[in-house]
Design a protein around this motif. Sequence first.
Motif, PDB file in Angstrom:
ATOM      1  N   SER A  92       0.825  -1.197   0.000  1.00 30.67           N
ATOM      2  CA  SER A  92       0.000   0.000   0.000  1.00 30.67           C
ATOM      3  C   SER A  92       0.864   1.253   0.000  1.00 30.67           C
ATOM      4  O   SER A  92       1.956   1.279   0.571  1.00 30.67           O
ATOM      5  N   LYS A  93       0.349   2.302  -0.640  1.00 30.65           N
ATOM      6  CA  LYS A  93       1.052   3.576  -0.674  1.00 30.65           C
ATOM      7  C   LYS A  93       0.991   4.275   0.686  1.00 30.65           C
ATOM      8  O   LYS A  93       1.897   4.999   1.058  1.00 30.65           O
ATOM      9  N   LEU A  94      -0.084   4.018   1.427  1.00 28.89           N
ATOM     10  CA  LEU A  94      -0.270   4.646   2.738  1.00 28.89           C
ATOM     11  C   LEU A  94       0.109   3.696   3.865  1.00 28.89           C
ATOM     12  O   LEU A  94      -0.081   2.488   3.766  1.00 28.89           O
ATOM     13  N   LEU A  95       0.602   4.240   4.941  1.00 27.50           N
ATOM     14  CA  LEU A  95       0.879   3.455   6.140  1.00 27.50           C
ATOM     15  C   LEU A  95      -0.441   3.105   6.822  1.00 27.50           C
ATOM     16  O   LEU A  95      -1.480   3.706   6.548  1.00 27.50           O
ATOM     17  N   ILE A  96      -0.392   2.138   7.728  1.00 26.51           N
ATOM     18  CA  ILE A  96      -1.590   1.716   8.458  1.00 26.51           C
ATOM     19  C   ILE A  96      -2.191   2.901   9.216  1.00 26.51           C
ATOM     20  O   ILE A  96      -3.404   3.120   9.192  1.00 26.51           O
ATOM     21  N   ALA A  97      -1.355   3.682   9.878  1.00 24.86           N
ATOM     22  CA  ALA A  97      -1.840   4.835  10.643  1.00 24.86           C
ATOM     23  C   ALA A  97      -2.502   5.856   9.721  1.00 24.86           C
ATOM     24  O   ALA A  97      -3.495   6.484  10.093  1.00 24.86           O
ATOM     25  N   ASP A  98      -1.985   6.010   8.507  1.00 21.17           N
ATOM     26  CA  ASP A  98      -2.584   6.940   7.556  1.00 21.17           C
ATOM     27  C   ASP A  98      -3.944   6.442   7.073  1.00 21.17           C
ATOM     28  O   ASP A  98      -4.850   7.234   6.803  1.00 21.17           O
ATOM     29  N   LYS A  99      -4.100   5.140   6.974  1.00 24.70           N
ATOM     30  CA  LYS A  99      -5.391   4.577   6.574  1.00 24.70           C
ATOM     31  C   LYS A  99      -6.443   4.829   7.651  1.00 24.70           C
ATOM     32  O   LYS A  99      -7.586   5.191   7.350  1.00 24.70           O
ATOM     33  N   VAL A 100      -6.058   4.650   8.907  1.00 25.00           N
ATOM     34  CA  VAL A 100      -6.984   4.922  10.005  1.00 25.00           C
ATOM     35  C   VAL A 100      -7.286   6.420  10.059  1.00 25.00           C
ATOM     36  O   VAL A 100      -8.439   6.820  10.263  1.00 25.00           O
TER      37      VAL A 100
END
Length: 153
Positions: free
Chosen positions: A49-57
Amino acid sequence: MPLSYADFKHAADSNFKREFGVNHVTFDAMCTVLAANYQRVHQRRGRKSKLLIADKVTLMLRYYRKYNTFAELSFEFGISESTAHTIVTHTERALKNSGQFNLLDKKVLLDDEVELDILVVDATGTKIQRPKKTKSVLLGQTQMPHAQKPVNH
């Protein structure tokens, strides 16, 4: 510059909760659940994914807290609109299926036993102040003052 969790990471708890609707501890628990789900689903296949897990949340919480459209979120996070929608739905599903978080379905609104409080505000009778248009302005003989270019001395 795309928005990320790092921009809010060191915010005070009150500011963090005002921005996302949850405190740091709940946010970290959401990230842990989503990371475990992501590892389970993408263990053998799939593109990173382009986004980190924290960015997804962060994206999901901003969608629910600020009522941003997917177009606005896609611009803020530097992704496409469809990717923003996919991230929100997958994150929501993962958190709901974990059993640790209680996210209500839209179908709950159809249930007769649920009691809802509804407030309706009528703003149709509100007067709006507008600049007066004279006959010469309406006929195009003169311009309104705000349409004139400023004069440089």
